[in-house]
Design an enzyme around this catalytic site. Structure first.
Site, PDB file in Angstrom:
ATOM      1  N   SER A 174       0.830  -1.201   0.000  1.00  0.00           N
ATOM      2  CA  SER A 174       0.000   0.000   0.000  1.00  0.00           C
ATOM      3  C   SER A 174       0.872   1.261   0.000  1.00  0.00           C
ATOM      4  O   SER A 174       1.699   1.444  -0.878  1.00  0.00           O
ATOM      5  CB  SER A 174      -0.969  -0.041   1.195  1.00  0.00           C
ATOM      6  OG  SER A 174      -1.960   0.936   1.084  1.00  0.00           O
ATOM      7  N   ASP A 270      -7.990  -2.893  -7.455  1.00  0.00           N
ATOM      8  CA  ASP A 270      -7.529  -2.698  -6.079  1.00  0.00           C
ATOM      9  C   ASP A 270      -8.666  -2.144  -5.217  1.00  0.00           C
ATOM     10  O   ASP A 270      -9.234  -1.086  -5.510  1.00  0.00           O
ATOM     11  CB  ASP A 270      -6.337  -1.744  -6.082  1.00  0.00           C
ATOM     12  CG  ASP A 270      -5.748  -1.565  -4.701  1.00  0.00           C
ATOM     13  OD1 ASP A 270      -6.343  -0.813  -3.905  1.00  0.00           O
ATOM     14  OD2 ASP A 270      -4.701  -2.165  -4.416  1.00  0.00           O
ATOM     15  N   HIS A 337      -6.447  -5.873  -1.719  1.00  0.00           N
ATOM     16  CA  HIS A 337      -5.454  -4.821  -1.510  1.00  0.00           C
ATOM     17  C   HIS A 337      -4.342  -5.392  -0.653  1.00  0.00           C
ATOM     18  O   HIS A 337      -4.553  -5.721   0.507  1.00  0.00           O
ATOM     19  CB  HIS A 337      -6.102  -3.620  -0.809  1.00  0.00           C
ATOM     20  CG  HIS A 337      -5.178  -2.447  -0.619  1.00  0.00           C
ATOM     21  ND1 HIS A 337      -4.658  -1.734  -1.669  1.00  0.00           N
ATOM     22  CD2 HIS A 337      -4.675  -1.869   0.508  1.00  0.00           C
ATOM     23  CE1 HIS A 337      -3.885  -0.752  -1.212  1.00  0.00           C
ATOM     24  NE2 HIS A 337      -3.876  -0.827   0.103  1.00  0.00           N
TER      25      HIS A 337
END
Length: 399
Positions: A174, A270, A337
């Site tokens: 991330s 995502d 994610h």
């Protein structure tokens, strides 16, 4: 009856402990106390921190340095909201952290990297480790020192043996995946010239795209992050000399300026980007996208059409990776994610596959030169191996 229940409970505990032992390990926190003298501190002024599991055997001189994610903060008020949490203070971090996936220590679950030195650097600055503002506002007592944290922690690791690295990977999830991209060349420059150094960002390829209202919410947000944290000087000058600094926070504009080999792991759908870039709350005041953002199967026909349009924009943006053998990508169509940290998505019998290949095998083959991998998945919901898991939103806060 009570003793029977107790035996069942103990058996369950034993099973859980065996599972944890097989797939990962708990790793203690290390505070970098000497970083304080360098002004390399978290938002609240506390020292930076990391978790380190030492390598062994043939992996003794190999290193994975994994950057933690957790969004960003765009201004003082936003950063104050993080200051007294683990995303702004090492005082709030857990003492032990579970390592699995790419950081796991079992050969059966992480065959290429299990015996490497494995490090997870904690994230407490809110700028993907790019900030460096000397002044500290006495009103809010916030420190914007992410770039200094990166340097101080790397110095600490170099002193612990990383200066002898033969193989090394900078990775992250991330906002940590974005860190991996932005610091990829910096990381390579720290290591021995003969070392095999590559970067593997996971879920860090955030794209600059219009939201459902037609605005560019994420472009404005990133511009504010860069301004607040004084990040410009720590972004590639070859990019900032041509584009506004806020744009140089996007991978699609900086990847062409990176020379170190890089492998992109990302979903074209995502889940964080769908929620926060395509359909942020500001663009959806009536919350009509609520169900769709939680589960793509709940999207209306029109919403799914917009989501498929997002995938097209993602494919266009990620095309800058190019077709060089030093670069690769695993872009699946799973609504997820971050996929390298979790054992379920990194390497298990039912992990997501592209071209009959798991993420772990694709990354390992690419790193060791056993084969290239450059795959973008078909459109949702085409891939039956997708688990469509959604990571804990506390670990990946929205904006």
């Amino acid at each position: 009856m009570e003793s029977g229940r107790m035996i069942q409970w103990l058996n369950l505990v034993v099973c859980v402990l065996l599972l944890l032992k097989a797939e990962g390990s708990l790793v203690p926190l290390t505070l970098v106390e000497n970083a304080l003298s360098k002004g390399a501190v978290c938002l609240d002024g506390s020292p930076p921190a990391y978790h380190f599991d030492k390598g062994a055997g043939e992996g003794i001189n190999n290193w994975i340095v994994h950057m933690e994610g957790g969004g960003w903060c765009k201004d003082a008020d936003d950063c104050l909201g993080r200051k007294d949490t683990r995303l702004g203070s090492s005082n709030q971090m857990v003492e032990d952290l579970y390592f699995s996936g790419i950081l796991g220590n079992d050969k059966d679950y992480n065959p290429d990297f299990y015996n490497w030195n494995r490090v997870k650097i904690r994230y407490c600055d809110g700028s993907s480790f790019t900030g460096d503002v000397e002044e500290v506002d006495p009103t809010n007592n916030l420190y914007f020192r992410g770039a200094r944290i990166f340097s101080a922690v790397m110095d600490d690791l170099l002193a612990k043996g990383m200066d002898k690295a033969e193989n090394a990977i900078l990775s992250g999830c991330s906002a940590g995946g974005l860190t991996t991209i932005l610091h990829c060349d910096n990381f390579k420059a720290l290591l021995p010239s003969g070392a095999n150094v590559k970067c593997v960002p996971d879920a860090g390829f955030f794209i600059n795209v219009e939201d459902i209202s037609g605005a560019r919410f994420i472009e404005d947000y990133y511009s504010k992050v860069v301004s607040t944290h004084g990040s410009t000087k720590n972004l590639p000058s070859s990019c900032t000399s041509k584009l506004s600094p806020g744009l140089c926070f996007f991978p699609q504009y900086v990847l062409s300026h990176i020379s170190t080999p890089i492998f992109i792991v990302n979903s074209a759908y995502d889940s964080w980007q769908i929620r926060n870039i395509l359909a942020p709350g500001a663009a959806d005041p009536n919350d009509s996208w609520h169900s769709c953002k939680l589960d793509l199967s709940k999207c209306s026909h029109d919403q799914l059409s917009i989501v498929q349009g997002f995938k097209k924009e993602f494919e266009k943006a990620v095309s800058v990776v190019g077709d060089s053998s030093s670069r690769g990508m695993f872009i699946d169509s799973c609504f997820d994610h971050c996929q390298t940290e979790s054992q379920e998505t990194w390497f298990k019998s039912d992990s997501p596959h592209l071209a009959n290949t798991t993420i772990a095998k694709a990354v390992g083959d690419w790193f060791y030169g056993r084969g290239s991998f450059d795959q973008i998945d078909c459109n949702y919901p085409c891939n039956p191996t997708c688990q469509n898991l959604v990571s804990d939103l506390k670990d990946h806060p929205g904006i």
